[in-house]
Design an enzyme around this catalytic site. Structure first.
Site, PDB file in Angstrom:
ATOM      1  N   ASP A 318       0.808  -1.119  -0.060  1.00  0.00           N
ATOM      2  CA  ASP A 318       0.023  -0.043   0.026  1.00  0.00           C
ATOM      3  C   ASP A 318       0.731   1.394   0.098  1.00  0.00           C
ATOM      4  O   ASP A 318       1.565   1.371   0.864  1.00  0.00           O
ATOM      5  CB  ASP A 318      -0.838  -0.001   1.286  1.00  0.00           C
ATOM      6  CG  ASP A 318      -0.301  -0.265   2.291  1.00  0.00           C
ATOM      7  OD1 ASP A 318       0.874  -1.081   2.490  1.00  0.00           O
ATOM      8  OD2 ASP A 318      -0.875   0.027   3.439  1.00  0.00           O
ATOM      9  N   GLU A 520      12.673   1.834   7.479  1.00  0.00           N
ATOM     10  CA  GLU A 520      11.466   0.677   6.930  1.00  0.00           C
ATOM     11  C   GLU A 520      11.720   0.473   5.445  1.00  0.00           C
ATOM     12  O   GLU A 520      11.252  -0.503   4.836  1.00  0.00           O
ATOM     13  CB  GLU A 520      10.101   1.781   7.129  1.00  0.00           C
ATOM     14  CG  GLU A 520       9.118   1.116   6.336  1.00  0.00           C
ATOM     15  CD  GLU A 520       7.876   2.237   6.250  1.00  0.00           C
ATOM     16  OE1 GLU A 520       8.371   3.335   6.291  1.00  0.00           O
ATOM     17  OE2 GLU A 520       6.955   1.828   6.489  1.00  0.00           O
TER      18      GLU A 520
HETATM   19  O1  LIG Z   1      -1.239   3.240   8.001  1.00  0.00           O
HETATM   20  C1  LIG Z   1      -1.133   3.117   6.791  1.00  0.00           C
HETATM   21  C2  LIG Z   1      -0.969   1.467   6.455  1.00  0.00           C
HETATM   22  O2  LIG Z   1       0.349   1.240   7.225  1.00  0.00           O
HETATM   23  C3  LIG Z   1       0.674   0.099   7.112  1.00  0.00           C
HETATM   24  O3  LIG Z   1       1.351  -0.295   5.905  1.00  0.00           O
HETATM   25  C4  LIG Z   1       2.649  -0.217   5.817  1.00  0.00           C
HETATM   26  O4  LIG Z   1       3.529  -0.682   7.178  1.00  0.00           O
HETATM   27  C5  LIG Z   1       3.124  -2.036   7.573  1.00  0.00           C
HETATM   28  C6  LIG Z   1       4.224  -2.214   8.687  1.00  0.00           C
HETATM   29  O5  LIG Z   1       5.533  -2.058   8.375  1.00  0.00           O
HETATM   30  C7  LIG Z   1       3.823  -2.978   6.367  1.00  0.00           C
HETATM   31  O6  LIG Z   1       3.413  -4.172   6.668  1.00  0.00           O
HETATM   32  C8  LIG Z   1       3.033  -2.635   4.852  1.00  0.00           C
HETATM   33  O7  LIG Z   1       3.386  -3.447   3.827  1.00  0.00           O
HETATM   34  C9  LIG Z   1       3.288  -0.964   4.706  1.00  0.00           C
HETATM   35  O8  LIG Z   1       2.665  -0.673   3.359  1.00  0.00           O
HETATM   36  C10 LIG Z   1      -0.427  -1.187   7.242  1.00  0.00           C
HETATM   37  O9  LIG Z   1       0.052  -2.324   7.214  1.00  0.00           O
HETATM   38  C11 LIG Z   1      -1.658  -0.665   6.370  1.00  0.00           C
HETATM   39  O10 LIG Z   1      -2.638  -1.614   6.692  1.00  0.00           O
HETATM   40  C12 LIG Z   1      -2.064   0.676   6.981  1.00  0.00           C
HETATM   41  O11 LIG Z   1      -3.154   1.199   6.098  1.00  0.00           O
END
Ligand SMILES: OC[C@H]1O[C@H](O[C@H]2O[C@H](CO)[C@@H](O)[C@H](O)[C@H]2O)[C@H](O)[C@@H](O)[C@@H]1O
Length: 567
Positions: A318, A520
């Site tokens: 995302d 990240e």
């Molecule tokens: O708050 C926005 C989005 O944040 C997350 O996505 C991102 O961080 C995660 C944790 O590191 C990772 O798993 C993911 O690949 C990243 O894009 C969350 O997982 C989303 O659901 C959320 O909407």
């Protein structure tokens, strides 16, 4: 598919898991906060992470009494007084947990790292597990109604910064790092928590928050169990994990996630997509989603767009042009009408892992069933995803309005010919990396793809400003491709794998020395720079990046006199 649950496929709008009253209220608080403070430095997630001090109804009553102007804003003074009186700080309910198996230098740690400089850094990265170890506070256990943080029985490793809860797919690479750090108990505790979520909610959640109950994330639970068993030989752990793994397999092969494609030989293939059980703005990004959806006038179009946003969050990517029908128009996000290569690889891996783990505990009938399922999916990879001219596996676009009952007929033009790192993820699976001719063809394709950059593999070739696009490189993508290439019998593939791993280690090292942190995501065009783009500011910590660096250093080592700076 005989291993799928019976279909209860219905036409029309898909399922929705309702939000809790606390969550719906916190979304209102988030909206008011935006009106009050404005967009600059605003992180909507902060407001849905706030723990209540006392019961919800008293808090709602006080909120409704706040003097508001016509545009919905409250004075900064009144808003801050309200927040201070009724909430504790975001993150107060996630408390530090001393990892039971952490030692500053584990016996046998990274034996192939000979350079003192690199070893010193690796020990610092290893020590970050302590910084990232958390458990839920006793208030979460005794008063879950005051928290969006979900109660979990054991400690977890969090990604870091704004991500103060455990995440599903991140945990696979966290665990790979923990295994290099010999922290087997911490690794098993993470799996126990993920299984707890599966038992409680029917699937492993995107993350351990009330706003993630409507979706999962790339399913890697079986891979976590496999890797832990591989290192520890703990058969009891496998026995306990097998029934939940089968439950998760059924979840991913139930109607919302499964579709049928008929190939040119009239053979039906059961394949999978991401599909969130949600059709409203994502609570953690509600103010952003509402603005994005404002171009749609009609309610059902808005709901479909919200479902696409949440389903894209389920994909872990995302956001990215990968999911957009028109890569310059974000509102054309169409994740639910795509069969993604990587999701289907994760499910193939699930089939192979379950077959292997079942054999380990003497469940031979289960092994047979899952091997059969994996052979079928292997065939689907050749018929549906493989593109001989490109030497890559391509995402498959369904016709708009796809439903789960009718098989769709495969068409060559429905393969998305754009280049993404996910097109190379099948290399991760032994069924593919053991075929030397195939690997050599795919390695050449990767070398000519434009994805290989100075500091690692780019996510895509499109610089869209989204975080899962060029020029960002992500640790999980580097790892799956490098691990796949390095398992091959092809010398060329193994050389490419080592080269990518070294570039990635260098960029992580130089960025760490410059900023004092692990990041990240990284900018693969510039060695030593972290990545950007997307809807939140770049985060540090960082669980999966730490895990991949430790796993790469364990596999490839670092010679005594080899330089580690950017050339
Ligand atoms: O708050 C926005 C989005 O944040 C997350 O996505 C991102 O961080 C995660 C944790 O590191 C990772 O798993 C993911 O690949 C990243 O894009 C969350 O997982 C989303 O659901 C959320 O909407």
């Amino acid at each position: 598919n005989p291993l799928s649950p019976p279909s209860s496929c219905t036409k029309g709008p898909g399922p929705v898991i309702p939000a809790t009253p606390l969550l719906s209220f916190l979304v209102r608080v988030q909206e008011t906060a935006l009106q009050t403070y404005g967009k600059s430095n605003f992180d909507p997630k902060h407001y849905v992470d706030l723990p209540l001090k006392s019961n919800l109804s008293t808090t709602v009553e006080a909120f409704d009494k706040l003097p508001k102007t016509e545009d919905g804003s409250v004075s900064v003074k009144d808003f801050e007084a309200f927040i201070g009186k009724y909430f504790t700080d975001a993150g107060d309910d996630v408390v530090y947990a001393e990892p039971v198996d952490f030692v500053p230098e584990p016996h046998g740690f990274l034996p192939k790292v000979e350079s003192p400089e690199v070893r010193g850094w690796a020990l610092e990265v290893h020590a970050l597990w302590k910084n990232l170890s958390r458990k839920v506070s006793s208030s979460v256990l005794h008063h879950p109604e005051l928290h969006t943080l979900l109660p979990l029985p054991r400690p977890v490793i969090i990604p870091g910064s704004r991500f103060t809860e455990v995440y599903y797919w991140d945990s696979y690479w966290v665990i790979r790092g923990l295994l290099a750090s010999k922290m087997y108990e911490t690794a098993k505790a993470i799996v126990t928590n993920l299984i707890f979520m599966l038992d409680t909610y029917g699937h492993v959640l995107n993350g351990a928050r009330a706003y993630y109950t409507n979706r999962s994330q790339p399913p890697l639970l079986s891979a976590m169990v496999y890797e832990i068993y591989n290192r520890t030989g703990d058969v009891e752990f496998v026995k306990k994990s097998l029934p939940p793994l089968i439950k998760e397999y059924r979840y991913w092969n139930s109607d919302i996630h499964e579709l049928i494609i008929r190939d040119a030989e009239q053979c039906n293939h059961f394949l999978n997509r991401y599909y969130a059980m949600w059709n409203k703005p994502r609570p953690e990004s509600s103010t952003i989603d509402e603005e994005l959806a404002s171009k749609f006038l009609n309610d059902s179009e808005k709901q479909q767009f919200y479902r696409e946003l949440a389903s894209t969050a389920e994909s872990g990517w995302d956001f990215s042009t990968r999911w957009m029908r028109n890569s310059s128009d974000f509102t054309t996000l169409s994740t639910t009408t795509i069969l993604p290569v990587d999701l289907n690889i994760f499910i193939l891996r699930m089939e192979l892992d379950i077959a292997f783990l079942a054999k380990t505990v003497g469940e031979n009938a289960i092994t047979e069933d899952f091997l059969r399922a994996s052979q079928k999916r292997r065939k689907a990879f050749s018929s549906i995803f493989w593109n001989e001219n490109m030497g890559q596996w391509l995402d498959y676009w369904l016709n708009n309005g796809a439903d789960c009952e009718e098989p769709q007929t495969w068409k060559a033009e429905n393969q998305n010919q754009k280049v993404f790192a996910s097109n190379f993820v099948p290399l991760w699976i032994d069924l593919f990396n053991s075929d030397i001719h195939l690997v050599e063809k795919v390695t050449k394709s990767l070398q000519n793809s434009g994805l290989l950059c100075a500091a690692g593999i780019a996510t895509s070739l499109t610089n869209s400003g989204q975080q899962w696009d060029f020029p960002n490189g992500w640790a999980p993508l580097q790892h799956m491709i490098v691990e796949g290439l390095s398992k091959s019998a092809s010398m060329e593939a193994r050389t490419v794998a080592k080269d990518i791993a070294e570039r990635w280690i260098k960029t992580n090292y130089v960025a760490y020395k410059k900023t004092g942190a692990m990041h990240e995501k990284y900018d693969v065009e510039k060695c030593g720079e972290f990545g950007g783009g997307g809807e939140y500011t770049p985060q540090t910590g960082f669980g999966w990046s730490n895990g991949v660096v430790l796993a790469f250093l364990e596999e490839f080592g670092w010679p005594k006199d080899k330089k580690i700076d950017c050339d």
